[in-house]
Design a protein around this motif. Sequence first.
Motif, PDB file in Angstrom:
ATOM      1  N   LEU A 483       0.834  -1.204   0.000  1.00 34.19           N
ATOM      2  CA  LEU A 483       0.000   0.000   0.000  1.00 34.19           C
ATOM      3  C   LEU A 483       0.870   1.256   0.000  1.00 34.19           C
ATOM      4  CD1 LEU A 483      -2.903   1.230   0.345  1.00 34.19           C
ATOM      5  CD2 LEU A 483      -2.458   1.196   2.799  1.00 34.19           C
ATOM      6  N   GLN A 484       1.880   1.291   0.880  1.00 39.62           N
ATOM      7  CA  GLN A 484       2.735   2.477   0.953  1.00 39.62           C
ATOM      8  C   GLN A 484       3.641   2.580  -0.272  1.00 39.62           C
ATOM      9  OE1 GLN A 484       1.754   4.467   3.117  1.00 39.62           O
ATOM     10  NE2 GLN A 484       0.567   2.968   4.271  1.00 39.62           N
ATOM     11  N   SER A 485       4.032   1.467  -0.849  1.00 40.06           N
ATOM     12  CA  SER A 485       4.814   1.504  -2.085  1.00 40.06           C
ATOM     13  C   SER A 485       3.980   2.103  -3.220  1.00 40.06           C
ATOM     14  CB  SER A 485       5.289   0.097  -2.457  1.00 40.06           C
ATOM     15  OG  SER A 485       6.131  -0.430  -1.440  1.00 40.06           O
ATOM     16  N   GLY A 486       2.695   1.832  -3.197  1.00 43.93           N
ATOM     17  CA  GLY A 486       1.803   2.452  -4.179  1.00 43.93           C
ATOM     18  C   GLY A 486       1.763   3.962  -4.029  1.00 43.93           C
ATOM     19  N   MET A 487       1.822   4.446  -2.766  1.00 47.31           N
ATOM     20  CA  MET A 487       1.845   5.887  -2.537  1.00 47.31           C
ATOM     21  C   MET A 487       3.117   6.508  -3.125  1.00 47.31           C
ATOM     22  SD  MET A 487      -0.939   6.749  -1.094  1.00 47.31           S
ATOM     23  CE  MET A 487      -0.572   8.389  -0.481  1.00 47.31           C
ATOM     24  N   VAL A 488       4.240   5.788  -3.010  1.00 50.33           N
ATOM     25  CA  VAL A 488       5.491   6.283  -3.590  1.00 50.33           C
ATOM     26  C   VAL A 488       5.352   6.365  -5.106  1.00 50.33           C
ATOM     27  CG1 VAL A 488       7.938   5.812  -3.925  1.00 50.33           C
ATOM     28  CG2 VAL A 488       6.889   5.407  -1.689  1.00 50.33           C
TER      29      VAL A 488
END
Length: 772
Positions: A483-488
């Motif tokens: 999920l946080q990699s998607g934000m990046v």
Amino acid sequence: MTSFVGRRREVAEIRSLLAKSRLVTLTGVGGVGKTRLAARVAAEVGRAFPDGVWLAELATLDHPDLLAQTLTDVLRLREGSGGSNLDRLADHLADKKALLILDNCEHILHECAVLTEELLACAPELRVIATSRQPLHIGGERTMAVLPLPLPEAGGRPLSVDALAQVDAVRLFVERAEAVLPEFAVTEANRDAVERICRRLDGIPLAIELAAVRLRALSLRRLLEGLDDRFRLLASGSRAVPPRHQTLRAMVDWSHELCTEPERLLWARASVFAGGLDLEAAEAVCSGDGIAREDVMDLVSGLVEKSVLLREEHPGEVRYRLLETIRQYGRDRLAESGAEEELRRRHRDYYRDLARQAYDHRFGGAQMEWLTRLRLDHANLRAALASYAEDAGPEEARDGLTMAADLLFHWRTGHHVREGRRWLDRGLTFVAEPGEPRARALWNAAWLAIIQGDFAAAVAMLEESRHIAEELGLDGVLAYVTLQSGMVALHQGDTGVAAKMFEESLAGHRAAREEVGQVMALNRLCLTCSFEGDSERAVAYGEEALQICDARDETWQRAYAMMVLGVEAWRQGDCPRAAESVKQGLRVAGPLDDWLGVGLCLEVLAWIATGAGAHERTVRLFGALAAIWRAVGTPLPGFGHLGRYHEETEARARAALGEPAYRAAFTQGVRMSLEEALTYAVEEPACPAAPEREPERAPSPLTRRETEISGLVAEGLSNKEIAARLVIAQRTAEGHIEHILSKLGFHSRAQIAVWVAEQRRAYEGREDGSGS
């Protein structure tokens, strides 16, 4: 002999109480100014008492049996041949309209209560003001708690030097400092030291006066440093006042002596709390070894009555607080008892468990209650984490890191992002073992780094967290890492990759039945699809997020779902629906002090306002946003791909208003407090009629983004050039063009260019009246 500072509201309130009741008791901690306040009121109402205002100073009265005799001396009654002193007082006051001040009743409380009740019964025109650290508890008594002098608002906007000097606590310090240093004044150079001195002394007038006297020999800096041992520093005052007011320790010793032994023990143990406590915390941490759990409530009540604990009302609960001076005194007693380490351990373990319970309630109907509770106990949470950090043992280090991770959603609210990341980073330096605590803390810290705009650090932490999770089979951690990699990826403009990661994260959270993760992934998918112009999927994802939230009575994540759906409604041109959706989110984010959520909502409302032609409103909201984004650390944290909307809106507003009007409106927004900005955003109409109505356009089958891209196609830009202009991936641009061709029934880019030209001619014709 010295000036009377502040207390206008209190004087007015006491006068009002005195008009309604014949006995008014002023309660409060020692040195807070009860005697000066009573004397001030007496001076103002003296004319209403033709038979006089009489002050009985009882602090030095060691023998309660001499109370009546003391009052006959005060009233200057002649010695009589018969009858008791009480009879003589009653006979004398029976027909008198007088005001009697009984000053410092706490050490002979019972005797004062009995005598006052007798006199009031015999003298119908008599009024009494009593000062005491606890009420007299007789019929008809009205009490008023005298609080310390007001201090500058903690965490508020910095005051000017002149405004700071007018805050009551600071004003008292300055006036007393001028008595020993005639040239003393608050300046830009010393303002911080003056404010910190007044704040560390809790705004207690006696403590401030004792500190100001020290300026005869000390600089402000040395005075401030000396307050670490305030009882030694503030050890000399006026010789003309009672001994208990000559030093700070004597003042607090007086309160300590009035307490029972169990109350003194609870006072010492309660000093381990920082910022405040509730009854449940007091029972859990302070009971045992001499205090039964069932007795804690009565002991707390006793300390509240004796003005040792301050009672504070909060929505749905009552909390208690020790002034810092009173707390330090109790901490000294706790250290002398040898029990300080044990109480610190109990305290930190209690708040570790509290953090875990809050994390377990991170989604659902109880979430708001837990977030509010954590916010009230922020100082205690910080103290508990500090205690874990100070103990070097591996078990304590893991517990501290786990606690910091359990507080993730607390760090996200308010302005605690920086602090939360510091605690996580600190814990990660002591817990190097590649286990679940480290993996979980890493993605937590990465999320906070993304909010701060520190993407390089976030990527490194996410890579390590992913490696540990894959090695240990931690599927729940992997879902959050994705999920946080998607934000990046979203920040980097690669919306296609971001969407795939969000979908993968959604699947992982569904498999783990992690509802908060599902909603977060759905909300980000909604934003991503909206940004790509896929309205149908955007709305579907947003509505699914709402369904999950509504099924669990979830409020906070629902607010974000409303916000992202509001973005899509705005992108479709539905201004009223967009505004109402975003305002619903803002009504939740505001009371939670969720600055990120507030900032996102204000951003979207600003875009909506410009779409409706309300450019001045847009700029005021941008001005209010400046302070919010500065506090968070970066604009649109984690949603930087939306920055283009901000830039376009800003350019339109600047062009419409002109530079002078733009700057004026922006300044008005900057000057708003957060509360004023929230009120303005929610209550003012978000979609006022534009000053000049634009000609109506024929309905377009294309979304806002598709219309924009079709115009770039008409300009002759290639797919690569369009992607660079819009800061999106090339395949994203290609996907939009395929949607445009499909919707318009075309087969070539040339047909798109012709269609765009026809739309523009038709619009220009309607504008000048030549069109149909």
